[in-house]
Design a protein around this motif. Sequence first.
Motif, PDB file in Angstrom:
ATOM      1  N   ALA A   1      36.385 -26.019 -15.298  1.00 55.04           N
ATOM      2  CA  ALA A   1      37.604 -26.724 -14.886  1.00 55.04           C
ATOM      3  C   ALA A   1      37.261 -27.940 -14.029  1.00 55.04           C
ATOM      4  N   ARG A   2      36.287 -27.775 -13.142  1.00 52.20           N
ATOM      5  CA  ARG A   2      35.889 -28.890 -12.277  1.00 52.20           C
ATOM      6  C   ARG A   2      35.289 -30.031 -13.098  1.00 52.20           C
ATOM      7  N   LEU A   3      34.426 -29.691 -14.055  1.00 54.26           N
ATOM      8  CA  LEU A   3      33.777 -30.718 -14.866  1.00 54.26           C
ATOM      9  C   LEU A   3      34.754 -31.374 -15.840  1.00 54.26           C
ATOM     10  N   ALA A   4      35.832 -30.672 -16.194  1.00 51.89           N
ATOM     11  CA  ALA A   4      36.872 -31.308 -17.011  1.00 51.89           C
ATOM     12  C   ALA A   4      37.543 -32.433 -16.228  1.00 51.89           C
ATOM     13  N   ARG A   5      37.607 -32.259 -14.904  1.00 52.38           N
ATOM     14  CA  ARG A   5      38.205 -33.302 -14.047  1.00 52.38           C
ATOM     15  C   ARG A   5      37.180 -34.377 -13.674  1.00 52.38           C
ATOM     16  N   HIS A   6      35.924 -33.926 -13.444  1.00 53.58           N
ATOM     17  CA  HIS A   6      34.873 -34.842 -12.981  1.00 53.58           C
ATOM     18  C   HIS A   6      33.604 -34.552 -13.789  1.00 53.58           C
ATOM     19  N   ALA A   7      33.493 -35.160 -14.941  1.00 48.44           N
ATOM     20  CA  ALA A   7      32.393 -34.838 -15.866  1.00 48.44           C
ATOM     21  C   ALA A   7      31.024 -35.210 -15.321  1.00 48.44           C
ATOM     22  N   ASP A   8      30.974 -36.125 -14.349  1.00 54.67           N
ATOM     23  CA  ASP A   8      29.700 -36.602 -13.823  1.00 54.67           C
ATOM     24  C   ASP A   8      29.358 -36.005 -12.467  1.00 54.67           C
ATOM     25  N   ASP A   9      29.813 -34.787 -12.229  1.00 55.53           N
ATOM     26  CA  ASP A   9      29.557 -34.097 -10.963  1.00 55.53           C
ATOM     27  C   ASP A   9      28.182 -33.428 -11.050  1.00 55.53           C
ATOM     28  N   ALA A  10      27.159 -34.068 -10.480  1.00 56.85           N
ATOM     29  CA  ALA A  10      25.783 -33.582 -10.626  1.00 56.85           C
ATOM     30  C   ALA A  10      25.582 -32.177 -10.041  1.00 56.85           C
ATOM     31  N   PRO A  11      26.055 -31.870  -8.819  1.00 55.79           N
ATOM     32  CA  PRO A  11      25.868 -30.503  -8.301  1.00 55.79           C
ATOM     33  C   PRO A  11      26.539 -29.440  -9.179  1.00 55.79           C
TER      34      PRO A  11
ATOM     35  N   LEU B   1      27.063 -29.677 -12.418  1.00 52.17           N
ATOM     36  CA  LEU B   1      26.273 -29.577 -13.650  1.00 52.17           C
ATOM     37  C   LEU B   1      25.021 -28.735 -13.448  1.00 52.17           C
ATOM     38  N   ARG B   2      24.348 -28.912 -12.287  1.00 53.45           N
ATOM     39  CA  ARG B   2      23.152 -28.102 -12.038  1.00 53.45           C
ATOM     40  C   ARG B   2      23.496 -26.613 -11.999  1.00 53.45           C
ATOM     41  N   LEU B   3      24.581 -26.284 -11.302  1.00 53.50           N
ATOM     42  CA  LEU B   3      24.990 -24.887 -11.208  1.00 53.50           C
ATOM     43  C   LEU B   3      25.446 -24.365 -12.569  1.00 53.50           C
ATOM     44  N   TYR B   4      26.113 -25.209 -13.328  1.00 49.35           N
ATOM     45  CA  TYR B   4      26.544 -24.855 -14.691  1.00 49.35           C
ATOM     46  C   TYR B   4      25.316 -24.582 -15.564  1.00 49.35           C
ATOM     47  N   GLY B   5      24.266 -25.361 -15.368  1.00 41.93           N
ATOM     48  CA  GLY B   5      23.018 -25.129 -16.090  1.00 41.93           C
ATOM     49  C   GLY B   5      22.375 -23.813 -15.694  1.00 41.93           C
ATOM     50  N   GLU B   6      22.460 -23.468 -14.416  1.00 42.42           N
ATOM     51  CA  GLU B   6      21.889 -22.199 -13.973  1.00 42.42           C
ATOM     52  C   GLU B   6      22.597 -21.015 -14.637  1.00 42.42           C
ATOM     53  N   ILE B   7      23.889 -21.130 -14.814  1.00 43.86           N
ATOM     54  CA  ILE B   7      24.621 -20.051 -15.487  1.00 43.86           C
ATOM     55  C   ILE B   7      24.079 -19.856 -16.908  1.00 43.86           C
ATOM     56  N   ALA B   8      23.896 -20.964 -17.633  1.00 43.52           N
ATOM     57  CA  ALA B   8      23.348 -20.862 -18.992  1.00 43.52           C
ATOM     58  C   ALA B   8      21.957 -20.250 -18.968  1.00 43.52           C
ATOM     59  N   TRP B   9      21.131 -20.656 -18.003  1.00 45.22           N
ATOM     60  CA  TRP B   9      19.774 -20.111 -17.894  1.00 45.22           C
ATOM     61  C   TRP B   9      19.803 -18.607 -17.626  1.00 45.22           C
ATOM     62  N   ARG B  10      20.673 -18.179 -16.741  1.00 49.59           N
ATOM     63  CA  ARG B  10      20.757 -16.741 -16.437  1.00 49.59           C
ATOM     64  C   ARG B  10      21.192 -15.944 -17.660  1.00 49.59           C
ATOM     65  N   ARG B  11      21.893 -16.584 -18.569  1.00 49.06           N
ATOM     66  CA  ARG B  11      22.304 -15.910 -19.799  1.00 49.06           C
ATOM     67  C   ARG B  11      21.258 -16.035 -20.906  1.00 49.06           C
TER      68      ARG B  11
ATOM     69  N   MET C   1      18.833 -21.402 -23.221  1.00 46.27           N
ATOM     70  CA  MET C   1      17.983 -22.460 -22.698  1.00 46.27           C
ATOM     71  C   MET C   1      18.446 -23.860 -23.102  1.00 46.27           C
ATOM     72  N   THR C   2      18.967 -24.009 -24.309  1.00 37.02           N
ATOM     73  CA  THR C   2      19.362 -25.352 -24.747  1.00 37.02           C
ATOM     74  C   THR C   2      20.472 -25.937 -23.879  1.00 37.02           C
ATOM     75  N   PRO C   3      21.601 -25.238 -23.691  1.00 40.08           N
ATOM     76  CA  PRO C   3      22.619 -25.812 -22.796  1.00 40.08           C
ATOM     77  C   PRO C   3      22.143 -25.905 -21.351  1.00 40.08           C
ATOM     78  N   ALA C   4      21.298 -24.973 -20.924  1.00 43.89           N
ATOM     79  CA  ALA C   4      20.776 -25.050 -19.555  1.00 43.89           C
ATOM     80  C   ALA C   4      20.021 -26.358 -19.354  1.00 43.89           C
ATOM     81  N   LEU C   5      19.143 -26.679 -20.292  1.00 43.44           N
ATOM     82  CA  LEU C   5      18.377 -27.922 -20.193  1.00 43.44           C
ATOM     83  C   LEU C   5      19.284 -29.147 -20.258  1.00 43.44           C
ATOM     84  N   GLU C   6      20.232 -29.132 -21.176  1.00 43.80           N
ATOM     85  CA  GLU C   6      21.122 -30.289 -21.317  1.00 43.80           C
ATOM     86  C   GLU C   6      21.879 -30.561 -20.029  1.00 43.80           C
ATOM     87  N   ARG C   7      22.393 -29.514 -19.408  1.00 45.64           N
ATOM     88  CA  ARG C   7      23.199 -29.686 -18.200  1.00 45.64           C
ATOM     89  C   ARG C   7      22.350 -30.153 -17.017  1.00 45.64           C
ATOM     90  N   VAL C   8      21.188 -29.544 -16.861  1.00 50.23           N
ATOM     91  CA  VAL C   8      20.354 -29.906 -15.711  1.00 50.23           C
ATOM     92  C   VAL C   8      19.739 -31.291 -15.915  1.00 50.23           C
TER      93      VAL C   8
END
Length: 676
Positions: A169-179, A181-191, A194-201
């Motif tokens: 929801a936050r990234l839908a409002r602010h797509a260029d929010d670097a912090p 995106l990093r946390l969003y990438g960590e979620i993908a990594w924990r699951r 790897m591909t979305p994790a890398l893209e986001r980070v």
Amino acid sequence: MIQPARTPPIPPQAMAEAEALLDKQPHLALGKAEAMLRHVPGFPPAEFLAARALRRMGKGRQALGKLDALARSSGRVPAVLWELAQVASDLGDTPRAIAALEALTQMQPMVASGWFLLAQQLRKAKRQQDAWRADLSGIHASSRDKELLQAAVAVNEGDLDAAEALLAARLARHADDAPALRLYGEIAWRRGEMTPALERVEKAVALAPGFDLARDFLIRLLLQTNRLADALAHAEMLVKSPIPAPGHKLILASVLVRLGHQERAAELYRALLADQPDQPQVWQNLGHVLKTLGEQAEAVEAYRAAVSRQATMGEAWWSLANLKTVKLGPDDIAAMEAALATLDPEDEARREDIFHLHFSLGKALEDAKSHEASFAHYAKGNALRRTMIRHDADAFSAEVQAAQTTFTAAFIAQLGDGGCPAPDPIFVVGLPRSGSTLVEQILASHSAIEGTMELPEMMMIAARLQSRVDEGEFPDFCSMIAALSPADRTRLGEEYIERTRVHRQTERPLFIDKMPNNWQHVGLIHLILPNAKIVDARRHPLSCCFSGWKQHFARGQTFTYDLTDIGQYYRDYVGMMAAWDAQMPGTVHHVIYERMVADTEAEVRRVLDYLGLPFEPACLEFYNNDRAVRTASSEQVRQPIFKDGLEAWKPYEPWLEPLKAALGPVLESYPDAPEG
């Protein structure tokens, strides 16, 4: 908000209606603002609305004039400074944008967006270090953001769905929010995605290049996916941070080790220890590098420096024991037993120390000829390690059988030509502790062959193909392989050649990939690299399997921690290689370790003949080759061949019945495969 001064008010509803038009219909918003200004000339909120509308309409110069006037009349108002910076940036007036943003961030230091925009402008002005610091200030400000904190807490508590919903929801409002995106990438990594994790980070780092924690995380993701060249580039950048941290040099050293640049990694470790010597982990890391470089005495000193600072550091003790040419004495045994006694076997955080200490005591007691006590420690270490890894021996056997039945001569002929024609790779395959490092060292002493290391690229390609079966794209392994077109096979072979290029440091035409587990993929290798050579290093099953069982491996080789598992694995390997020989005779060359020991020159000449290379005397003086060697046999291959280890299993024979039973007929038929 910009407040009017002694002017008749504009109805709040009128302002709200105009504001609502700003993003999608800025020309209408401008019309309403101008109407307000006709009614109340100079009304600051209307002037500000008009400036924002003009910017969105692409009329930056007009917007800038209004904003300058507002800044002079209304003082240091954050909203005006923000908009002024945006307009100046759009117009390419970087100095003016920087001035506005520096004023803004002084007024509102905990608003992250101001810092990130300031960093962007500073980079345009070639002020790289100042930009880096601005990014870091933005990250610091983000650490107080309630929404990000809520998402971070959810991640740490394992509620990934809740965290993902917040961040999406936050990234839908602010797509260029670097912090975010990093946390969003960590979620993908924990699951495990790897591909979305890398893209986001990667996007987070691109947006905020000074986001050191994101770059650190990205390097780790790149290492996990074996993108070593990219990892090195980011690690080299990270150590330039204006806020230096020892961890930056540590991760750079880790990347250098993976790439085989051991000397430079050693320099980094030594520099860190010169600044702060009381770091047992760094001493251990230095020991690993020195061992690889063949600097044994210095490696021993480093490992002892580690255990002197942390007596319970099991891996450092094991690293000492694992030098093979070092024997731990009574004082060491007493120190390890005392360390083990202080560790709670129920403490999961100390399990690695515990099993490493058991393996170390097993080796020390083996050297002391206390075989029963030695076996007991080896057994305890293996049993504990087995609880920490996944290995389904029967499922693995089924995979081997599927490959075995797929790669028949008729099937291969039906597929026709294809694959990358490069003759560069020499695959040395077999089991760990089979003599494969000796074979590699001998071949790498030839002027036409470069030794690299155990490369993961073929295993990764094979795993990616297998995932297409596991995910239901194909009903079985055979269907998946049959679906590979000649172009597909060529592309896969070229991918292997390209991805391994980073490990090649010389101009020699051939190179060795010594990943022993590649025996599982001889059929795939033949299809995608038809001109590659495959050398099978084979050792007596009891010698090989027992040696593997009492060896703790830093990673992989999950089949080695149970005598039955490793016996079944050896049996699968012999069956696969025998089936391949029957279907494609002569395409794999077999080196029997005991024959290599008995008549080294004859066996060396045979393998060089297979490779189409002339004999060179340097191959018999392999122990003079000072190349880096990273396997458990690194010290042994720096000495002439010795026969002492041929029957090291003999004193342990009373306890090896599970291994013998698992090996079955393979044990009696060695070095040949059982008939049928």
